[in-house]
Design a protein around this motif. Structure first.
Motif, PDB file in Angstrom:
ATOM      1  N   ALA A 243     -15.144   6.663  -4.979  1.00  0.00           N
ATOM      2  CA  ALA A 243     -14.914   5.363  -4.268  1.00  0.00           C
ATOM      3  C   ALA A 243     -13.545   5.118  -4.135  1.00  0.00           C
ATOM      4  CB  ALA A 243     -15.688   4.255  -4.474  1.00  0.00           C
ATOM      5  N   LEU A 244     -12.777   5.148  -5.389  1.00  0.00           N
ATOM      6  CA  LEU A 244     -11.613   4.552  -5.821  1.00  0.00           C
ATOM      7  C   LEU A 244     -10.648   5.749  -5.006  1.00  0.00           C
ATOM      8  CD1 LEU A 244      -9.951   2.552  -6.943  1.00  0.00           C
ATOM      9  CD2 LEU A 244      -9.864   3.722  -9.209  1.00  0.00           C
TER      10      LEU A 244
ATOM     11  N   LEU B 152      -7.014   7.700  -0.672  1.00  0.00           N
ATOM     12  CA  LEU B 152      -6.975   9.095   0.277  1.00  0.00           C
ATOM     13  C   LEU B 152      -6.676   8.407   1.831  1.00  0.00           C
ATOM     14  CD1 LEU B 152      -6.616  11.798   1.206  1.00  0.00           C
ATOM     15  CD2 LEU B 152      -9.191  11.791   1.466  1.00  0.00           C
ATOM     16  N   VAL B 153      -7.309   7.210   2.035  1.00  0.00           N
ATOM     17  CA  VAL B 153      -7.220   6.564   3.257  1.00  0.00           C
ATOM     18  C   VAL B 153      -5.753   5.884   3.327  1.00  0.00           C
ATOM     19  CG1 VAL B 153      -7.936   4.606   4.625  1.00  0.00           C
ATOM     20  CG2 VAL B 153      -9.519   6.249   3.749  1.00  0.00           C
TER      21      VAL B 153
ATOM     22  N   LEU C 200       0.768  -1.292  -0.158  1.00  0.00           N
ATOM     23  CA  LEU C 200       0.021  -0.198  -0.023  1.00  0.00           C
ATOM     24  C   LEU C 200       0.821   1.191  -0.068  1.00  0.00           C
ATOM     25  CD1 LEU C 200      -2.779  -0.825   2.539  1.00  0.00           C
ATOM     26  CD2 LEU C 200      -2.996  -0.777  -0.043  1.00  0.00           C
ATOM     27  N   ARG C 201       1.898   1.075   0.873  1.00  0.00           N
ATOM     28  CA  ARG C 201       2.818   2.319   0.801  1.00  0.00           C
ATOM     29  C   ARG C 201       3.385   2.644  -0.687  1.00  0.00           C
ATOM     30  NH1 ARG C 201       8.437   2.859   4.242  1.00  0.00           N
ATOM     31  NH2 ARG C 201       8.888   4.973   3.744  1.00  0.00           N
ATOM     32  N   ALA C 202       3.813   1.479  -1.295  1.00  0.00           N
ATOM     33  CA  ALA C 202       4.434   1.696  -2.744  1.00  0.00           C
ATOM     34  C   ALA C 202       3.437   2.108  -3.592  1.00  0.00           C
ATOM     35  CB  ALA C 202       4.939   0.242  -3.160  1.00  0.00           C
ATOM     36  N   PHE C 203       2.237   1.664  -3.474  1.00  0.00           N
ATOM     37  CA  PHE C 203       1.000   2.310  -4.275  1.00  0.00           C
ATOM     38  C   PHE C 203       0.695   3.588  -4.057  1.00  0.00           C
ATOM     39  CE2 PHE C 203      -3.747   3.039  -4.653  1.00  0.00           C
ATOM     40  CZ  PHE C 203      -3.710   3.188  -6.118  1.00  0.00           C
TER      41      PHE C 203
ATOM     42  N   ILE D 168       0.969  14.805  -2.330  1.00  0.00           N
ATOM     43  CA  ILE D 168      -0.231  13.898  -2.856  1.00  0.00           C
ATOM     44  C   ILE D 168      -1.319  13.929  -2.137  1.00  0.00           C
ATOM     45  CG2 ILE D 168       1.178  12.831  -4.591  1.00  0.00           C
ATOM     46  CD1 ILE D 168       0.274  10.098  -2.693  1.00  0.00           C
ATOM     47  N   VAL D 169      -1.317  14.382  -0.939  1.00  0.00           N
ATOM     48  CA  VAL D 169      -2.278  14.313   0.336  1.00  0.00           C
ATOM     49  C   VAL D 169      -3.545  15.102  -0.196  1.00  0.00           C
ATOM     50  CG1 VAL D 169      -3.141  14.629   2.535  1.00  0.00           C
ATOM     51  CG2 VAL D 169      -0.952  13.685   2.107  1.00  0.00           C
ATOM     52  N   GLY D 170      -3.229  16.358  -0.562  1.00  0.00           N
ATOM     53  CA  GLY D 170      -4.060  17.434  -1.106  1.00  0.00           C
ATOM     54  C   GLY D 170      -4.814  16.988  -2.276  1.00  0.00           C
ATOM     55  N   VAL D 171      -3.998  16.251  -3.221  1.00  0.00           N
ATOM     56  CA  VAL D 171      -4.661  15.809  -4.499  1.00  0.00           C
ATOM     57  C   VAL D 171      -5.782  14.948  -4.369  1.00  0.00           C
ATOM     58  CG1 VAL D 171      -4.251  14.464  -6.597  1.00  0.00           C
ATOM     59  CG2 VAL D 171      -2.340  16.395  -5.831  1.00  0.00           C
TER      60      VAL D 171
END
Length: 672
Positions: free
Chosen positions: A447-448, A453-454, A223-226, A401-404
């Motif tokens: 949804a995606l 974001l989570v 998940l971190r790599a993604f 990328i958080v804000g994105v």
């Protein structure tokens, strides 16, 4: 003083030249899409760097991560194509969310986008300096100074105008796209021909930092790599924010540019990642320790080349002209990736300024019809961020990328509500089917993006994502405070009665009252002007925004103000020159008379409020005071904050004044 400005920025453009500055798709692509296109230079490497924590055995997971990122890219691009058709006025996620969920939700998205744009400049420029520093020692030893120089250069180029800067940036952007596509095509052809290609790091081994990972730890690593690979999507929303910069038909041209950008970015990302795996590229978070070269750790002197550079060397050969060409355009595109933010941030700032969440000066176009104040603000914030983090890419990219994905999630959810509202009134079966398909796409995208974001927050929070959340909260607080201030001032200045006393008394001067809107300060200035013995009295407004001018004239007639209103043309959106020219014309017509310019002004109680008001009045007074035969009168209107400040000062004086006197008396008594 005007000559250096003209030399740097070029001649000023008239407002009616705005149509000529609008962008065709071939120029809009490098202007608004250089950030997502440039992500090919670092996003594949970010995926492999995270997977290297578990060693080479984890590299095979990169295939599925790459596919997931591309699916996400296609979904987001398709969703934003619908956004630009539905909201052709620009503003992107901010406009969608504000319309469908209200002011607070819109402000949350606006804060997220502003943070992301600032980070885009800081990360892109720092990455470019980092790449350039590997070849140029002076840059490597002065990374912060070099980054600041690049940011300033980009700002100056953008101040010259969107179209002109886009033309300058088009060549390196298209050169990078062509270079990457040629690399992918030539590499693919060599694979089909059975040619062996090996990256310079193909024979290296990787020492895993973590071994015997549990299922939960493995899932977290993937998940971190993604989430790191999702950096490929930064900047996608810039086109939807900048729809007003496109030529007509704006919505269709913006949607077409989005489709081209999404296709190119997906193909390039897939191609580079596929070639990286085929040529056995090896990268590690700590190459000095974790990369094994000839059975020994690489050591502190080892320089780890980026993934795209290793792929280029494997495909074209070390030292080849094509390899150096790819390296050159890659370094260039990393610098130019910041240009996406230099176009997105000022447009969004203009919309927020128009909505009174940011200073209204951000809504004003500069000499070259660019939003100059927004460009200057972005330059300042990005420079401060680069200085704070010492231009360290590894630290800055963790904030990214958080804000994105905050904006992506809110935007797609808002589009679902948009389609629900339209479906409630639509009766045509064919139109309803189209809306149902559009709603399904936006619902899937929402949804995606919410899931991503989570994941991003879960995997990056402790690595620096919390800084982005703090930045969003600060922007939100500042913009809420600005809007509260503007609302309070508007309420305080609103006319409480239909008309006020407007008796004109004779005078021996020609009075000119400057008017921007009809409120209490304006009416007080008109009343004051009528007390002067004027040969003539006229109210003057400057036509900076035709729509605002139309509304002012209509209200002027509706209220039957018995002072003539004269509209001065301002083709360059600059207030000072039209007023000064008008006053000089009066002086020429009446050389023995005095022209009295009366300016209503706000009196504020805090220094930060002064930044939001009276800026045009200050510049105008500075010019008019140098004009012979002209007097300038300020008619003050005390805002509530000024009255409160006066009361606080009086209370402090009453509380401390006697004490100071007593101390002074006692001290004086001790003197001989």
């Amino acid at each position: 003083m005007d000559h250096p400005k003209r030399l740097l920025l070029g001649r000023a453009l008239r407002s009616d030249a705005l149509r000529d500055t609008l962008l065709r798709k071939r120029i809009a692509l490098p202007v608004f899409a250089s950030d997502p296109l440039s992500s090919v230079a670092y996003a594949p490497g970010e995926v492999l760097l995270i997977l290297s924590i578990a060693g080479l055995a984890a590299y095979h997971h990169s295939v599925w991560i790459t596919v997931a990122v591309v699916i996400l890219m296609i979904t987001v691009v398709a969703s934003y194509r619908q956004t630009v058709h539905a909201y052709p006025g620009g503003g992107g996620a901010y406009a969608v969310v504000s319309t469908n969920f209200g002011r607070r939700a819109g402000l949350t998205v606006g804060s997220a986008l502003l943070v992301d744009y600032v980070l885009t400049v800081a990360v892109s420029v720092s990455a470019g300096v980092d790449n350039l520093g590997s070849a140029v020692g002076v840059v490597e030893n002065n990374e912060v100074a070099s980054a600041l120089v690049v940011i300033l250069a980009l700002a100056l180029l953008n101040l010259r105008g969107v179209k002109e800067s886009g033309t300058l940036f088009a060549i390196p952007t298209y050169a990078f796209v062509v270079g990457v596509l040629l690399t992918v095509a030539w590499g693919g052809l060599k694979v089909l021909m059975g040619d062996t290609m090996r990256a310079p790091s193909a024979d290296f081994d990787i020492v895993p930092e973590q071994t015997d990972l549990s299922s939960l730890a493995t899932a977290f690593l993937l998940l971190r790599a993604f989430s790191s690979g999702c950096a490929a999507l930064t900047g996608v929303e810039a086109i939807s924010n900048g729809v007003p910069a496109f030529r007509e038909p704006k919505g269709r041209n913006a949607a077409g540019t989005l489709a081209i950008m999404g296709t190119l970015a997906s193909v390039m990302f897939l191609g580079i990642m596929a070639l990286a795996l085929h040529t056995h590229v090896r990268v590690a978070e700590d190459p000095a320790r974790d990369l094994i070269v000839d059975g020994e750790p690489a050591g502190q002197g080892f320089h780890q080349d980026p993934v795209i550079a290793q792929v280029g060397e494997a495909v074209f050969g070390s030292g080849s002209l094509a390899f150096y060409g790819l390296a050159a355009v890659t370094a260039m595109i990393l610098f130019l990736a910041a240009n996406t933010a230099f176009n997105g941030f000022p447009v969004l700032g203009s919309i927020l300024g128009q909505d009174r969440f940011l200073p209204r000066q951000l809504h004003t176009r500069g000499d070259r019809l660019a939003f100059s104040n927004g460009i200057a603000l972005l330059t300042l914030l990005a420079a401060l961020l680069v200085i704070a983090f010492r231009a360290n890419v590894n630290q800055l990219i963790q904030l990214y990328i958080v804000g994105v994905f905050v904006s992506f999630t809110f935007s797609q959810t808002g589009m679902v509500k948009h389609w629900n509202q339209l479906l409630a009134d639509e009766r045509d079966p064919a139109a309803r089917r189209r809306m149902h398909r559009a709603r399904a796409l936006n619902g899937f995208g929402a949804a995606l993006c919410a899931s991503v974001l989570v994941i991003v927050l879960f995997t990056k929070f402790s690595h620096g994502a919390w800084v982005s959340l703090v930045g969003m909260a600060l922007f939100y607080a500042v913009m809420t405070g600005i809007r509260r201030h503007y609302d309070a001032v508007a309420g305080e200045l609103a006319l409480d009665v239909p008309e006020e006393e407007l008796d004109v008394r004779p005078s021996q001067v020609h009075a000119v009252v400057l008017v921007s809107q009809i409120h209490k300060p304006t009416m007080r200035a008109l009343a004051y002007a009528k007390l002067l013995r004027s040969d003539s009295l006229v109210a003057v407004t400057i036509d900076v925004d035709p729509e605002d001018t139309r509304k002012l004239k209509a209200e002027w007639e509706q209220r039957r103000v018995d002072v003539p209103l004269q509209v001065l043309d301002a083709p360059y959106r600059e207030v000072t020159h039209p007023v000064v020219a008008h006053v000089k014309e009066l002086r020429r017509a009446h050389p023995r008379d005095v022209v009295s310019v009366i300016i209503p002004e706000y009196v504020v109680g805090h220094w930060y409020e002064a930044l939001l008001h009276n800026q045009s009045a200050l510049r105008l007074k500075a010019r008019l005071l140098l004009t012979p035969g002209v007097t300038v009168t300020s008619v003050p209107w005390q805002l509530a904050s000024a009255e409160n400040a006066r009361r606080r000062h009086r209370r402090r004086h009453e509380r401390h004044g006697p004490r100071r006197v007593r101390r002074g008396v006692r001290h004086g008594a001790r003197r001989p």
